[in-house]
Design a protein around this motif. Structure first.
Motif, PDB file in Angstrom:
ATOM      1  N   LEU A 293       0.832  -1.204   0.000  1.00 31.09           N
ATOM      2  CA  LEU A 293       0.000   0.000   0.000  1.00 31.09           C
ATOM      3  C   LEU A 293       0.867   1.255   0.000  1.00 31.09           C
ATOM      4  N   ASP A 294       1.984   1.187   0.735  1.00 30.31           N
ATOM      5  CA  ASP A 294       2.970   2.275   0.756  1.00 30.31           C
ATOM      6  C   ASP A 294       2.291   3.635   1.051  1.00 30.31           C
ATOM      7  N   ILE A 295       1.471   3.635   2.100  1.00 32.94           N
ATOM      8  CA  ILE A 295       0.695   4.826   2.447  1.00 32.94           C
ATOM      9  C   ILE A 295       1.600   5.995   2.794  1.00 32.94           C
ATOM     10  N   ARG A 296       2.709   5.721   3.470  1.00 35.04           N
ATOM     11  CA  ARG A 296       3.611   6.786   3.892  1.00 35.04           C
ATOM     12  C   ARG A 296       4.169   7.557   2.691  1.00 35.04           C
ATOM     13  N   SER A 297       4.645   6.836   1.679  1.00 35.03           N
ATOM     14  CA  SER A 297       5.237   7.501   0.515  1.00 35.03           C
ATOM     15  C   SER A 297       4.189   8.176  -0.355  1.00 35.03           C
ATOM     16  N   ARG A 298       2.992   7.571  -0.428  1.00 37.38           N
ATOM     17  CA  ARG A 298       1.971   8.093  -1.335  1.00 37.38           C
ATOM     18  C   ARG A 298       1.245   9.320  -0.765  1.00 37.38           C
ATOM     19  N   THR A 299       1.069   9.358   0.575  1.00 33.39           N
ATOM     20  CA  THR A 299       0.255  10.434   1.160  1.00 33.39           C
ATOM     21  C   THR A 299       0.970  11.209   2.261  1.00 33.39           C
ATOM     22  N   GLY A 300       2.005  10.635   2.882  1.00 38.06           N
ATOM     23  CA  GLY A 300       2.665  11.256   4.016  1.00 38.06           C
ATOM     24  C   GLY A 300       2.111  10.819   5.347  1.00 38.06           C
ATOM     25  N   ALA A 301       0.938  10.177   5.346  1.00 40.62           N
ATOM     26  CA  ALA A 301       0.348   9.675   6.590  1.00 40.62           C
ATOM     27  C   ALA A 301       1.034   8.377   7.009  1.00 40.62           C
ATOM     28  N   LEU A 332      -2.275   8.098  11.046  1.00 41.50           N
ATOM     29  CA  LEU A 332      -2.030   9.403  11.646  1.00 41.50           C
ATOM     30  C   LEU A 332      -1.396  10.335  10.622  1.00 41.50           C
ATOM     31  N   GLY A 333      -1.902  11.583  10.563  1.00 40.30           N
ATOM     32  CA  GLY A 333      -1.330  12.556   9.641  1.00 40.30           C
ATOM     33  C   GLY A 333      -1.970  13.916   9.804  1.00 40.30           C
ATOM     34  N   THR A 334      -1.491  14.879   9.052  1.00 45.14           N
ATOM     35  CA  THR A 334      -2.104  16.198   9.050  1.00 45.14           C
ATOM     36  C   THR A 334      -3.403  16.138   8.246  1.00 45.14           C
ATOM     37  N   ASP A 335      -4.161  17.229   8.271  1.00 43.96           N
ATOM     38  CA  ASP A 335      -5.409  17.273   7.504  1.00 43.96           C
ATOM     39  C   ASP A 335      -5.150  17.038   6.024  1.00 43.96           C
TER      40      ASP A 335
END
Length: 353
Positions: A293-301, A332-335
């Motif tokens: 899914l690689d959520i961190r790289s794709r969205t920063g969350a 967890l992440g910013t808006d």
């Protein structure tokens, strides 16, 4: 159904004083007509005329001289009517000049609008806790209906620039008020009334009217927690206990509390904790591992937790973990990061914002 809504509105509008005043006026008018017909032998039309000039105290003359019994009846009748008219005028003044009539029209308009709601959240009580819950829900795009007896609280909120608040004026512990708020079609209910006993009644009534609704209840006393859970609440929150623990932790572990404040949106650098259910994932992402899914790289969350369908929580799940049906990822992440997450990974359905 419309008749039931009108009956519920009638009960919540508290028109008992108005009805009592009208009944007293009708009774007084009828008693005068009958008294003049029986005691003085007047016909119906003459009895109505004498009753009208007596009630209105215009001072017109009698149709014929009255008997001593008739004079006694008129004396008592005038005194009784002074009391009835004074009460009727005071009630009408309250409804016209004190805003009661305007409130009834507002209730009718609001009820008509709320009847079209579904999958919304009901907040019972617009005090400190209820108001905070309302703003948090609105900030997250939820549709909210407020139940409150004190109309001044909602009027003050509107005057402070919060806009029109969908509200039902009435006692949240009654079936009629909860039905007017659409409890049968609501997905959740928060009861934040000042008295624990009232919160128990709300939870009990809401659970009976909607067995599938999620109920969050406020409690002041620890002993009330078990009662609320037995009454049907899914979760019980004790603000006083949370507040005391929060203040103690500010001394013991202040940086942890500041981080939690960021998550709760209280700090200058706000963070947002979001749920991402497996069923809400776009079809192309389902079945992939957290690494894929690689959520961190794709969205920063950042994925910080995983709730399994069995109810077990996994903190910082392995990158090779593959979420399955019924699982929920905690991110967890910013808006901005969360919005990017929603745009890229989540399928928005009805009622989801």
């Amino acid at each position: 159904m419309p008749n039931n809504n009108l009956v519920a509105l009638w009960k919540r509008a508290n028109l008992s004083r108005f009805v009592l005043a009208l009944l007293l006026a009708v009774f007084s008018f009828g008693a005068g007509i009958i008294g003049f017909m029986v005691i003085e032998g007047y016909g119906l039309l003459d009895a109505v005329y004498m009753t009208m000039i007596t009630v209105s105290t215009v001072g017109f003359g009698e149709l014929h001289p009255m008997s001593p019994t008739g004079r006694l009846f008129v004396s008592v009748y005038i005194f009784f009517n002074l009391l009835v008219i004074a009460y009727l005028v005071s009630v009408l003044t309250t409804y016209i000049f004190d805003g009661e009539l305007r409130t009834i029209f507002k209730m009718f308009k609001s009820d008509h609008e709320i009847r079209g709601y579904s999958d919304h959240v009901i907040v019972c009580g617009f005090g400190r806790n209820g108001r905070k819950a309302y703003h948090e829900l609105r900030a997250n795009g939820a549709r909210v209906v407020v139940i409150e007896q004190n109309q001044n609280l909602l009027r003050d909120a509107s005057e402070e620039g919060e806009g029109a608040i969908p509200a039902v004026f009435g006692d949240a512990t009654t079936d009629e008020t909860l039905r007017a708020a659409g409890v049968e079609k609501a997905r959740a209910l928060i009861t934040a009334l000042p008295k624990d006993a009232d919160n128990v009644f709300v939870a009990l009534t809401a659970r009976e009217l909607n067995p599938h609704i999620k109920i969050i209840a406020r409690a002041s006393l620890k002993t009330s927690e078990s009662k609320l859970l037995r009454a049907g609440a899914d979760s019980v929150v004790m603000p006083d206990e949370i507040g005391g623990s929060h203040m103690a932790n500010l001394v013991v572990r202040p940086e942890v509390i500041r981080f939690l404040e960021m998550i709760n949106g209280l700090g200058p650098n706000k963070l947002r904790l979001e749920e991402m259910s497996y069923r809400d994932l776009r079809r192309e992402w389902q079945g992939m591992s957290i690494r894929e899914l690689d959520i961190r790289s794709r969205t920063g969350a950042t994925v910080i937790g995983l709730k399994l369908s069995t109810g077990e929580f996994i903190v910082s799940p392995s990158a090779d973990t593959r979420p399955a049906a019924g699982d929920v990822l905690l991110v967890l992440g910013t808006d901005e990061q969360v919005k990017a997450l929603v745009r890229q990974f989540i399928t928005l359905g009805p009622g989801r914002h």
